[in-house]
Design a protein around this motif. Structure first.
Motif, PDB file in Angstrom:
ATOM      1  N   GLY A  17      -5.263   1.044 -15.154  1.00 36.14           N
ATOM      2  CA  GLY A  17      -4.730   2.233 -14.507  1.00 36.14           C
ATOM      3  C   GLY A  17      -3.400   2.714 -15.060  1.00 36.14           C
ATOM      4  O   GLY A  17      -3.042   2.461 -16.207  1.00 36.14           O
ATOM      5  N   PHE A  18      -2.677   3.402 -14.197  1.00 32.67           N
ATOM      6  CA  PHE A  18      -1.384   3.968 -14.564  1.00 32.67           C
ATOM      7  C   PHE A  18      -0.396   2.879 -14.979  1.00 32.67           C
ATOM      8  O   PHE A  18       0.424   3.082 -15.879  1.00 32.67           O
ATOM      9  CB  PHE A  18      -0.819   4.783 -13.396  1.00 32.67           C
ATOM     10  CG  PHE A  18       0.552   5.314 -13.664  1.00 32.67           C
ATOM     11  CD1 PHE A  18       0.737   6.396 -14.512  1.00 32.67           C
ATOM     12  CD2 PHE A  18       1.659   4.724 -13.084  1.00 32.67           C
ATOM     13  CE1 PHE A  18       2.002   6.877 -14.779  1.00 32.67           C
ATOM     14  CE2 PHE A  18       2.931   5.206 -13.346  1.00 32.67           C
ATOM     15  CZ  PHE A  18       3.100   6.288 -14.189  1.00 32.67           C
ATOM     16  N   SER A  19      -0.484   1.723 -14.340  1.00 36.63           N
ATOM     17  CA  SER A  19       0.435   0.622 -14.658  1.00 36.63           C
ATOM     18  C   SER A  19       0.338   0.202 -16.113  1.00 36.63           C
ATOM     19  O   SER A  19       1.333  -0.158 -16.731  1.00 36.63           O
ATOM     20  CB  SER A  19       0.141  -0.584 -13.760  1.00 36.63           C
ATOM     21  OG  SER A  19       0.259  -0.240 -12.416  1.00 36.63           O
ATOM     22  N   TYR A  54       0.812  -1.226   0.000  1.00 37.06           N
ATOM     23  CA  TYR A  54       0.000   0.000   0.000  1.00 37.06           C
ATOM     24  C   TYR A  54       0.841   1.269   0.000  1.00 37.06           C
ATOM     25  O   TYR A  54       0.388   2.317   0.393  1.00 37.06           O
ATOM     26  CB  TYR A  54      -0.952  -0.009   1.195  1.00 37.06           C
ATOM     27  CG  TYR A  54      -1.889  -1.179   1.128  1.00 37.06           C
ATOM     28  CD1 TYR A  54      -2.900  -1.218   0.188  1.00 37.06           C
ATOM     29  CD2 TYR A  54      -1.735  -2.266   1.974  1.00 37.06           C
ATOM     30  CE1 TYR A  54      -3.756  -2.305   0.089  1.00 37.06           C
ATOM     31  CE2 TYR A  54      -2.584  -3.358   1.883  1.00 37.06           C
ATOM     32  CZ  TYR A  54      -3.586  -3.366   0.952  1.00 37.06           C
ATOM     33  OH  TYR A  54      -4.419  -4.432   0.853  1.00 37.06           O
ATOM     34  N   ASN A  55       2.055   1.189  -0.482  1.00 40.26           N
ATOM     35  CA  ASN A  55       2.939   2.348  -0.556  1.00 40.26           C
ATOM     36  C   ASN A  55       2.815   2.957  -1.951  1.00 40.26           C
ATOM     37  O   ASN A  55       3.131   2.317  -2.935  1.00 40.26           O
ATOM     38  CB  ASN A  55       4.387   1.919  -0.283  1.00 40.26           C
ATOM     39  CG  ASN A  55       5.356   3.079  -0.316  1.00 40.26           C
ATOM     40  OD1 ASN A  55       4.965   4.224  -0.488  1.00 40.26           O
ATOM     41  ND2 ASN A  55       6.623   2.774  -0.141  1.00 40.26           N
ATOM     42  N   ASN A  56       2.361   4.197  -2.044  1.00 41.67           N
ATOM     43  CA  ASN A  56       2.173   4.846  -3.343  1.00 41.67           C
ATOM     44  C   ASN A  56       3.099   6.036  -3.508  1.00 41.67           C
ATOM     45  O   ASN A  56       2.672   7.123  -3.873  1.00 41.67           O
ATOM     46  CB  ASN A  56       0.714   5.292  -3.513  1.00 41.67           C
ATOM     47  CG  ASN A  56      -0.204   4.113  -3.701  1.00 41.67           C
ATOM     48  OD1 ASN A  56       0.175   3.135  -4.326  1.00 41.67           O
ATOM     49  ND2 ASN A  56      -1.393   4.191  -3.161  1.00 41.67           N
ATOM     50  N   ASN A  57       4.382   5.867  -3.283  1.00 43.12           N
ATOM     51  CA  ASN A  57       5.357   6.940  -3.427  1.00 43.12           C
ATOM     52  C   ASN A  57       5.669   7.109  -4.917  1.00 43.12           C
ATOM     53  O   ASN A  57       6.369   6.301  -5.523  1.00 43.12           O
ATOM     54  CB  ASN A  57       6.616   6.616  -2.632  1.00 43.12           C
ATOM     55  CG  ASN A  57       7.622   7.737  -2.658  1.00 43.12           C
ATOM     56  OD1 ASN A  57       7.625   8.578  -3.552  1.00 43.12           O
ATOM     57  ND2 ASN A  57       8.495   7.746  -1.667  1.00 43.12           N
ATOM     58  N   ILE A  58       5.147   8.182  -5.504  1.00 38.00           N
ATOM     59  CA  ILE A  58       5.271   8.411  -6.947  1.00 38.00           C
ATOM     60  C   ILE A  58       6.719   8.641  -7.370  1.00 38.00           C
ATOM     61  O   ILE A  58       7.139   8.201  -8.443  1.00 38.00           O
ATOM     62  CB  ILE A  58       4.355   9.562  -7.422  1.00 38.00           C
ATOM     63  CG1 ILE A  58       4.331   9.648  -8.945  1.00 38.00           C
ATOM     64  CG2 ILE A  58       4.803  10.889  -6.823  1.00 38.00           C
ATOM     65  CD1 ILE A  58       3.587   8.567  -9.607  1.00 38.00           C
ATOM     66  N   PHE A  59       7.519   9.291  -6.533  1.00 38.31           N
ATOM     67  CA  PHE A  59       8.919   9.554  -6.892  1.00 38.31           C
ATOM     68  C   PHE A  59       9.737   8.265  -6.911  1.00 38.31           C
ATOM     69  O   PHE A  59      10.583   8.082  -7.787  1.00 38.31           O
ATOM     70  CB  PHE A  59       9.532  10.580  -5.939  1.00 38.31           C
ATOM     71  CG  PHE A  59       8.865  11.923  -6.043  1.00 38.31           C
ATOM     72  CD1 PHE A  59       8.984  12.689  -7.194  1.00 38.31           C
ATOM     73  CD2 PHE A  59       8.086  12.403  -5.001  1.00 38.31           C
ATOM     74  CE1 PHE A  59       8.363  13.909  -7.309  1.00 38.31           C
ATOM     75  CE2 PHE A  59       7.455  13.634  -5.105  1.00 38.31           C
ATOM     76  CZ  PHE A  59       7.596  14.390  -6.257  1.00 38.31           C
ATOM     77  N   TYR A  60       9.473   7.377  -5.970  1.00 34.00           N
ATOM     78  CA  TYR A  60      10.155   6.081  -5.957  1.00 34.00           C
ATOM     79  C   TYR A  60       9.784   5.300  -7.217  1.00 34.00           C
ATOM     80  O   TYR A  60      10.648   4.754  -7.903  1.00 34.00           O
ATOM     81  CB  TYR A  60       9.769   5.294  -4.695  1.00 34.00           C
ATOM     82  CG  TYR A  60      10.344   3.900  -4.667  1.00 34.00           C
ATOM     83  CD1 TYR A  60      11.667   3.680  -4.311  1.00 34.00           C
ATOM     84  CD2 TYR A  60       9.563   2.791  -4.997  1.00 34.00           C
ATOM     85  CE1 TYR A  60      12.198   2.402  -4.292  1.00 34.00           C
ATOM     86  CE2 TYR A  60      10.083   1.516  -4.981  1.00 34.00           C
ATOM     87  CZ  TYR A  60      11.402   1.329  -4.625  1.00 34.00           C
ATOM     88  OH  TYR A  60      11.923   0.072  -4.605  1.00 34.00           O
ATOM     89  N   SER A  61       8.489   5.270  -7.547  1.00 37.15           N
ATOM     90  CA  SER A  61       8.032   4.539  -8.730  1.00 37.15           C
ATOM     91  C   SER A  61       8.613   5.118 -10.015  1.00 37.15           C
ATOM     92  O   SER A  61       9.012   4.379 -10.913  1.00 37.15           O
ATOM     93  CB  SER A  61       6.503   4.569  -8.803  1.00 37.15           C
ATOM     94  OG  SER A  61       5.950   3.883  -7.709  1.00 37.15           O
ATOM     95  N   LEU A  62       8.678   6.428 -10.104  1.00 38.70           N
ATOM     96  CA  LEU A  62       9.230   7.076 -11.290  1.00 38.70           C
ATOM     97  C   LEU A  62      10.726   6.774 -11.444  1.00 38.70           C
ATOM     98  O   LEU A  62      11.195   6.494 -12.548  1.00 38.70           O
ATOM     99  CB  LEU A  62       8.993   8.585 -11.236  1.00 38.70           C
ATOM    100  CG  LEU A  62       9.410   9.377 -12.471  1.00 38.70           C
ATOM    101  CD1 LEU A  62       8.668   8.891 -13.704  1.00 38.70           C
ATOM    102  CD2 LEU A  62       9.168  10.859 -12.250  1.00 38.70           C
ATOM    103  N   THR A  63      11.448   6.797 -10.349  1.00 39.87           N
ATOM    104  CA  THR A  63      12.882   6.481 -10.365  1.00 39.87           C
ATOM    105  C   THR A  63      13.101   5.043 -10.844  1.00 39.87           C
ATOM    106  O   THR A  63      13.971   4.790 -11.680  1.00 39.87           O
ATOM    107  CB  THR A  63      13.501   6.670  -8.975  1.00 39.87           C
ATOM    108  OG1 THR A  63      13.274   8.011  -8.557  1.00 39.87           O
ATOM    109  CG2 THR A  63      14.984   6.384  -8.985  1.00 39.87           C
TER     110      THR A  63
END
Length: 110
Positions: free
Chosen positions: A85-87, A47-56
């Motif tokens: 979705g975004f995925s 349930y972690n939605n850290n957008i910066f981590y995902s983008l990196t």
């Protein structure tokens, strides 16, 4: 046959990530296959939605994919794709790049 696996792996532990590991283990038992894996995990926790981590992670994996396409030239790519979705849009970018290189794709849809 040189196979490039682009699969989501733990963490987090889900049915999809465990299935992908089983596919990798089954293919690695056959000597006629040469496997390389791009392990993708966009979240440290379910349930972690850290957008910066995902983008990196996305940028890093994109560079690794392009390197593999240019230098290693796999015979086929096994890709576990997200459908919603975004995925989906993230995976669509990977698919578009792979199609430019005209490498056959095997889609794993969960």
């Amino acid at each position: 046959m040189d196979i490039l696996l682009i699969i989501k792996t733990p963490p987090p532990i889900t049915g999809v990530t465990l299935t992908n590991l089983q596919v990798k283990n089954c293919l690695s038992k056959h000597s006629q296959f040469s496997l390389r894996t791009i392990k993708i995990s966009y979240k440290k926790q379910l349930y972690n939605n850290n957008i910066f981590y995902s983008l990196t992670i996305f940028i890093k994996k994109f560079i690794i994919l392009v390197y593999n396409l240019l230098k290693k030239r796999p015979s086929v790519i096994y890709f576990q794709i997200s459908l919603f979705g975004f995925s989906f849009f993230r995976d669509f970018i990977f698919i578009t790049i792979i199609k430019i290189f005209r490498i056959p794709l095997i889609f794993h849809i969960n």
